[in-house]
Design a protein around this motif. Structure first.
Motif, PDB file in Angstrom:
ATOM      1  N   ALA A 147       5.519  15.014  85.143  1.00  0.00           N
ATOM      2  CA  ALA A 147       6.001  14.330  83.931  1.00  0.00           C
ATOM      3  C   ALA A 147       6.355  15.332  82.842  1.00  0.00           C
ATOM      4  O   ALA A 147       7.371  15.177  82.147  1.00  0.00           O
ATOM      5  N   GLY A 148       5.535  16.360  82.695  1.00  0.00           N
ATOM      6  CA  GLY A 148       5.819  17.378  81.690  1.00  0.00           C
ATOM      7  C   GLY A 148       7.116  18.121  81.958  1.00  0.00           C
ATOM      8  O   GLY A 148       7.902  18.386  81.034  1.00  0.00           O
ATOM      9  N   MET A 149       7.361  18.446  83.229  1.00  0.00           N
ATOM     10  CA  MET A 149       8.601  19.152  83.565  1.00  0.00           C
ATOM     11  C   MET A 149       9.818  18.271  83.345  1.00  0.00           C
ATOM     12  O   MET A 149      10.861  18.736  82.840  1.00  0.00           O
ATOM     13  N   ILE A 150       9.718  16.990  83.706  1.00  0.00           N
ATOM     14  CA  ILE A 150      10.855  16.085  83.495  1.00  0.00           C
ATOM     15  C   ILE A 150      11.120  15.904  82.007  1.00  0.00           C
ATOM     16  O   ILE A 150      12.274  15.918  81.555  1.00  0.00           O
ATOM     17  N   LEU A 151      10.065  15.753  81.203  1.00  0.00           N
ATOM     18  CA  LEU A 151      10.245  15.608  79.761  1.00  0.00           C
ATOM     19  C   LEU A 151      10.833  16.871  79.143  1.00  0.00           C
ATOM     20  O   LEU A 151      11.679  16.803  78.242  1.00  0.00           O
ATOM     21  N   ALA A 152      10.379  18.033  79.617  1.00  0.00           N
ATOM     22  CA  ALA A 152      10.919  19.287  79.090  1.00  0.00           C
ATOM     23  C   ALA A 152      12.404  19.423  79.412  1.00  0.00           C
ATOM     24  O   ALA A 152      13.207  19.820  78.551  1.00  0.00           O
ATOM     25  N   CYS A 153      12.776  19.085  80.648  1.00  0.00           N
ATOM     26  CA  CYS A 153      14.193  19.139  81.027  1.00  0.00           C
ATOM     27  C   CYS A 153      15.021  18.140  80.212  1.00  0.00           C
ATOM     28  O   CYS A 153      16.115  18.475  79.720  1.00  0.00           O
ATOM     29  N   ALA A 154      14.517  16.922  80.072  1.00  0.00           N
ATOM     30  CA  ALA A 154      15.246  15.907  79.312  1.00  0.00           C
ATOM     31  C   ALA A 154      15.393  16.309  77.848  1.00  0.00           C
ATOM     32  O   ALA A 154      16.468  16.140  77.247  1.00  0.00           O
ATOM     33  N   ASN A 155      14.325  16.874  77.260  1.00  0.00           N
ATOM     34  CA  ASN A 155      14.392  17.299  75.864  1.00  0.00           C
ATOM     35  C   ASN A 155      15.376  18.449  75.678  1.00  0.00           C
ATOM     36  O   ASN A 155      16.129  18.492  74.697  1.00  0.00           O
ATOM     37  N   SER A 156      15.391  19.371  76.642  1.00  0.00           N
ATOM     38  CA  SER A 156      16.318  20.500  76.541  1.00  0.00           C
ATOM     39  C   SER A 156      17.767  20.033  76.632  1.00  0.00           C
ATOM     40  O   SER A 156      18.639  20.492  75.878  1.00  0.00           O
ATOM     41  N   LEU A 157      18.025  19.114  77.559  1.00  0.00           N
ATOM     42  CA  LEU A 157      19.389  18.612  77.691  1.00  0.00           C
ATOM     43  C   LEU A 157      19.829  17.813  76.463  1.00  0.00           C
ATOM     44  O   LEU A 157      20.941  17.986  75.951  1.00  0.00           O
ATOM     45  N   ALA A 158      18.944  16.937  75.988  1.00  0.00           N
ATOM     46  CA  ALA A 158      19.317  16.048  74.891  1.00  0.00           C
ATOM     47  C   ALA A 158      19.388  16.780  73.555  1.00  0.00           C
ATOM     48  O   ALA A 158      20.325  16.572  72.768  1.00  0.00           O
ATOM     49  N   HIS A 159      18.394  17.634  73.294  1.00  0.00           N
ATOM     50  CA  HIS A 159      18.308  18.256  71.962  1.00  0.00           C
ATOM     51  C   HIS A 159      19.022  19.606  71.898  1.00  0.00           C
ATOM     52  O   HIS A 159      19.782  19.861  70.959  1.00  0.00           O
ATOM     53  N   ASP A 160      18.769  20.468  72.899  1.00  0.00           N
ATOM     54  CA  ASP A 160      19.292  21.838  72.822  1.00  0.00           C
ATOM     55  C   ASP A 160      20.730  21.959  73.300  1.00  0.00           C
ATOM     56  O   ASP A 160      21.455  22.858  72.870  1.00  0.00           O
ATOM     57  N   VAL A 161      21.146  21.085  74.227  1.00  0.00           N
ATOM     58  CA  VAL A 161      22.496  21.202  74.785  1.00  0.00           C
ATOM     59  C   VAL A 161      23.467  20.244  74.098  1.00  0.00           C
ATOM     60  O   VAL A 161      24.479  20.665  73.528  1.00  0.00           O
ATOM     61  N   PHE A 162      23.152  18.943  74.125  1.00  0.00           N
ATOM     62  CA  PHE A 162      24.111  17.958  73.624  1.00  0.00           C
ATOM     63  C   PHE A 162      24.029  17.786  72.108  1.00  0.00           C
ATOM     64  O   PHE A 162      25.055  17.721  71.440  1.00  0.00           O
ATOM     65  N   ALA A 163      22.812  17.707  71.556  1.00  0.00           N
ATOM     66  CA  ALA A 163      22.680  17.443  70.125  1.00  0.00           C
ATOM     67  C   ALA A 163      23.236  18.582  69.279  1.00  0.00           C
ATOM     68  O   ALA A 163      23.745  18.358  68.175  1.00  0.00           O
ATOM     69  N   THR A 164      23.136  19.815  69.761  1.00  0.00           N
ATOM     70  CA  THR A 164      23.677  20.932  68.991  1.00  0.00           C
ATOM     71  C   THR A 164      25.198  20.950  68.984  1.00  0.00           C
ATOM     72  O   THR A 164      25.815  21.513  68.073  1.00  0.00           O
ATOM     73  N   ARG A 165      25.810  20.329  69.991  1.00  0.00           N
ATOM     74  CA  ARG A 165      27.270  20.276  70.043  1.00  0.00           C
ATOM     75  C   ARG A 165      27.824  19.086  69.261  1.00  0.00           C
ATOM     76  O   ARG A 165      28.952  19.122  68.800  1.00  0.00           O
ATOM     77  N   VAL A 166      27.016  18.033  69.140  1.00  0.00           N
ATOM     78  CA  VAL A 166      27.435  16.850  68.377  1.00  0.00           C
ATOM     79  C   VAL A 166      26.546  16.765  67.143  1.00  0.00           C
ATOM     80  O   VAL A 166      25.410  16.308  67.191  1.00  0.00           O
ATOM     81  N   ARG A 167      27.016  17.228  66.019  1.00  0.00           N
ATOM     82  CA  ARG A 167      26.189  17.357  64.814  1.00  0.00           C
ATOM     83  C   ARG A 167      25.832  16.022  64.192  1.00  0.00           C
ATOM     84  O   ARG A 167      24.831  15.897  63.498  1.00  0.00           O
ATOM     85  N   GLU A 168      26.666  15.008  64.391  1.00  0.00           N
ATOM     86  CA  GLU A 168      26.436  13.725  63.751  1.00  0.00           C
ATOM     87  C   GLU A 168      25.624  12.775  64.624  1.00  0.00           C
ATOM     88  O   GLU A 168      25.639  11.570  64.396  1.00  0.00           O
TER      89      GLU A 168
END
Length: 269
Positions: free
Chosen positions: A93-114
């Motif tokens: 569960a920790g690994m899946i959450l870490a991967c999901a957080n990295s994709l959502a926050h570090d990859v996609f959210a940084t590219r879409v500022r709004e």
């Protein structure tokens, strides 16, 4: 979780010291149980039932308490088995959450500022499905093969790349970004290059490919070579990045040390 809830860098280091001590004690207990089972029932019996030794705890308990199992022994075995299952579940569960957080926050959210927090949470859930479903499918496909190479690979990667980066990041203030990249890349490459040559991948009945033999590395795991190499790459990368760069990194690190380690900005300098 403790690192995110600590209020200062000192508390983080103290908590990490207790955590490392607890993990070391657990590994020591596992080692003692393994040697104890071997001494009680013999290595041939343990390997004959399961070459990987996963039944050593059961065989050792049976040899110590006898074939007749009492209520106390059943309770002890159930407690240990539940703890192992929960540990594995928490790790996955920790690994899946870490991967999901990295994709959502570090990859996609940084590219879409709004992006709103609600949309980011939805994206994290979709990312968790995108990571978890292929993992379940792959686990189903390889369930009849030896998983020891994958387990060993994950531990070797963590010990050779992540552990040196954490140690340097926590205790070496002059550790630079170049040193961090050198640690992660050098340690990971060493494991990836050496692991296919071990007898966990081929050349033994318990390997991933028991019918093939392309072993060339003399050890079962890569840690003896890859861990020192990971530390050496981190040190070399920091030294080659220059003393001035190291001093600048140290000042920047001290300015945000509490925020990096504990999630809280230090007040009053």
């Amino acid at each position: 979780m403790r690192m995110y809830t600590a209020s200062s860098a000192r508390q983080v280091r103290r908590s990490m010291s207790w955590a490392v001590s607890g993990v070391a004690l657990f590994v020591l207990v596992v080692t003692v149980v393994g040697f104890g089972a071997t001494a009680l029932v013999g290595r041939a019996v343990v390997a004959g039932i399961d070459p990987q030794g996963n039944t050593a705890y059961l065989l050792g308990s049976q040899a110590a308490f006898g074939a007749r199992v009492s209520t106390a022994e059943t309770l002890l075995f159930t407690t240990v088995t539940t703890a192992v299952f929960l540990t594995l579940l928490a790790s996955v569960a920790g690994m899946i959450l870490a991967c999901a957080n990295s994709l959502a926050h570090d990859v996609f959210a940084t590219r879409v500022r709004e992006m709103s927090p609600r949309r980011e949470m939805t994206l994290a859930r979709v990312s968790a499905l995108a990571v978890g479903v292929p993992a379940i499918v792959l686990a189903t496909m390889v369930q009849h093969r030896s998983l020891q190479p994958l387990v060993t690979l994950s531990f070797c990667l963590g010990a050779s790349a992540l552990a040196p980066a954490l140690v340097y990041g926590l205790f070496w203030r002059r550790y630079t970004r170049t040193g961090l990249l050198a640690t992660l890349i050098g340690g990971s490459l060493a494991v990836v290059v050496l692991m296919p040559g071990t007898n966990l991948v081929s050349g033994s009945p318990v390997s991933a490919f028991p019918d093939a033999d392309f072993t060339w590395f003399p050890f079962t795991t890569t840690g003896l070579v890859s861990i020192p190499l990971g530390f050496a790459c981190g040190w070399l990368g920091t030294v080659l990045s220059g003393r001035g760069r190291a001093e600048e990194q140290r000042r920047q690190y001290e300015a945000v040390e509490g925020w990096i380690l504990a999630g809280a900005v230090r007040r009053g300098g």
